[in-house]
Design an enzyme around this catalytic site. Sequence first.
Site, mmCIF file in Angstrom:
data_model
loop_
_atom_site.group_PDB
_atom_site.id
_atom_site.type_symbol
_atom_site.label_atom_id
_atom_site.label_comp_id
_atom_site.label_asym_id
_atom_site.label_seq_id
_atom_site.Cartn_x
_atom_site.Cartn_y
_atom_site.Cartn_z
ATOM 1 N N VAL A 19 -23.595 15.516 13.063
ATOM 2 C CA VAL A 19 -23.802 14.075 13.178
ATOM 3 C C VAL A 19 -22.438 13.403 13.060
ATOM 4 C CG1 VAL A 19 -26.193 13.969 12.386
ATOM 5 C CG2 VAL A 19 -24.338 13.927 10.707
ATOM 6 N N SER A 20 -22.306 12.237 13.693
ATOM 7 C CA SER A 20 -21.006 11.588 13.818
ATOM 8 C C SER A 20 -20.599 10.775 12.606
ATOM 9 C CB SER A 20 -20.993 10.674 15.051
ATOM 10 O OG SER A 20 -21.267 11.419 16.210
ATOM 11 N N THR A 21 -21.567 10.241 11.870
ATOM 12 C CA THR A 21 -21.232 9.380 10.735
ATOM 13 C C THR A 21 -21.899 9.891 9.464
ATOM 14 O OG1 THR A 21 -23.105 7.882 10.971
ATOM 15 C CG2 THR A 21 -21.156 7.402 12.308
#
Length: 198
Positions: A19-21
């Site tokens: 996941v990016s964040t």
Amino acid sequence: MSIWPIIHATGRRIGYARVSTKDQKLRMQRDALSDVACDRIFEDHGISGSAASRSGLDAMLAELQEGDTVIVFKLDRLGRSVLHLSDLLVRFRNDSIHFCSLSEGINTTTPGGKLIYHVFSAFAEFQRDLIVENTLAGLQATKRRGTKLGRPPALDIETATLAHQSIRQKGISISEAARRIGADRSTLTRWLSTIDAE
């Protein structure tokens, strides 16, 4: 009955989730990878797909063995760009590693699914040809405008692109690639950043 593709591989099932964040959760990806009985799951949490290095992905690549199957929930969880994704799939094919993306139904453990490797290999070559063509066209346009380019670069785009391909598809180190083409590591690293940014 599982909603996911049937994986016909004899080797280990290696999952990868990202996941990016920090605010996003890995639960949905973990659940899907557990549903298909992954032997091990590598994760990157809060790391953008555009990051040059991802500890979870790097650890997974170092762990992979011939006959393993890499499994992701979606294609965009693996590659930071279409070129990066294409290079990873070519590397998997070269190392006799299968690949399965659950959401898209891509599954190279099936005869029909193996075609995906050829598609991505062709795309990676096409993308690199475009990068070379666009770079050379830009240099020609600059010259036509009468702008001085300074001293010739220590490394040309064609050679840098071939080195980029060896690093991304064969897994050789930047230092080794630089040695093979007779360039400084720092010079090659700058070119790699340019190519990856395209």
